[in-house]
Design a protein around this motif. Sequence first.
Motif, PDB file in Angstrom:
ATOM      1  N   PRO A   1       0.801  -1.234   0.000  1.00  0.00           N
ATOM      2  CA  PRO A   1       0.000   0.000   0.000  1.00  0.00           C
ATOM      3  C   PRO A   1       0.834   1.285   0.000  1.00  0.00           C
ATOM      4  CG  PRO A   1       0.204  -0.785   2.240  1.00  0.00           C
ATOM      5  CD  PRO A   1       1.009  -1.732   1.380  1.00  0.00           C
ATOM      6  N   ALA A   2       2.115   1.188  -0.294  1.00  0.00           N
ATOM      7  CA  ALA A   2       2.949   2.388  -0.252  1.00  0.00           C
ATOM      8  C   ALA A   2       2.731   3.280  -1.467  1.00  0.00           C
ATOM      9  CB  ALA A   2       4.429   1.996  -0.160  1.00  0.00           C
ATOM     10  N   PHE A   3       2.329   2.667  -2.596  1.00  0.00           N
ATOM     11  CA  PHE A   3       2.174   3.410  -3.844  1.00  0.00           C
ATOM     12  C   PHE A   3       0.884   3.004  -4.555  1.00  0.00           C
ATOM     13  CE2 PHE A   3       6.730   3.338  -3.059  1.00  0.00           C
ATOM     14  CZ  PHE A   3       7.114   4.634  -3.357  1.00  0.00           C
ATOM     15  N   GLU A   4       0.302   3.966  -5.249  1.00  0.00           N
ATOM     16  CA  GLU A   4      -0.909   3.719  -6.022  1.00  0.00           C
ATOM     17  C   GLU A   4      -0.627   3.961  -7.500  1.00  0.00           C
ATOM     18  OE1 GLU A   4      -5.600   5.173  -6.190  1.00  0.00           O
ATOM     19  OE2 GLU A   4      -4.108   6.337  -5.074  1.00  0.00           O
ATOM     20  N   LEU A   5      -1.001   2.992  -8.342  1.00  0.00           N
ATOM     21  CA  LEU A   5      -0.803   3.136  -9.774  1.00  0.00           C
ATOM     22  C   LEU A   5      -1.648   4.289 -10.305  1.00  0.00           C
ATOM     23  CD1 LEU A   5       0.436   2.060 -12.417  1.00  0.00           C
ATOM     24  CD2 LEU A   5      -1.551   0.560 -12.633  1.00  0.00           C
ATOM     25  N   GLU A   6      -0.991   5.225 -10.980  1.00  0.00           N
ATOM     26  CA  GLU A   6      -1.676   6.411 -11.485  1.00  0.00           C
ATOM     27  C   GLU A   6      -1.719   6.437 -13.010  1.00  0.00           C
ATOM     28  OE1 GLU A   6      -1.448  10.414  -9.412  1.00  0.00           O
ATOM     29  OE2 GLU A   6      -0.172  10.794 -11.152  1.00  0.00           O
TER      30      GLU A   6
END
Length: 277
Positions: free
Chosen positions: A214-219
């Motif tokens: 959950p550290a990064f969200e695909l944008e």
Amino acid sequence: MSLQTLSEWLRCPNCFLPLSPAGPLTLRCGAGHSFDANKRGYVSLVSGGARRLLGDSTAMVDARALFLATGWYKPLRERLAARVAAENPTRVLDVGCGTGYYLQGVLTRSPDVCALGMDLSPVAVARTVSGRDNIDGLVADVWSPLPVRDASADVILNVFAPRNASEFHRVLRKDGILVVVVPQATHLQELRAAGLALDVPPNKGDHLSETLSPAFELETRDLLSSSLRLDPAQASALIGMGPSAHHTDAEAVAQQLSGLQTVTAAFELLGYRRIPA
């Protein structure tokens, strides 16, 4: 490189205190740990255990420079540079910088950026910083706690290189972005069918998104694919510049290649937004 700009990126790998210039080619932290910077424009902060890891050899770096000079991967470099420029960054960290080919593309598009090229291979880092006053160099192991200060980068580049999600999260500033390039399943499929390149795991991009959460969200997600017509020297360099070089013999590969080779190049360019802790 200047010792001052280099130090502004770095923390001590032993105690994690900030590093500062302490002489013509010396960096030191408040606890007294000191490190010698290389006259060629970089510092090595690799721990003793990490030295056993395998970085790119001179032959691999030379092969990468030879192949990239052909321009076959220029569309990827331009798309990557455009994605980074959209962030209006001031500081960019390239983890797994190789020859600096993609970082140089970023700096061409965003010339005011301060950049740090990091790689486990001293040969690669030396190539990245050579003749570049706006790129500092760091030899370090991505799997260890990075000797890079908290929130010191607006953008992290990660092109065909290992990733450390927790450390990338720490090093990026609030709302920073991690830009990753990974191969699609069809990448180099012709060479793989001939036993000249390593397999690419299926759904690599989807798996990456899971491991970064959950550290990064695909944008953003861009798919690029093209067919390359390579002569034997170019095909040999393409094989020799990547991880397949650790498992193949250059002379044996050259003997298997003749005439023009049609090779698929297929990438995923993924932009991940940092999620607050």
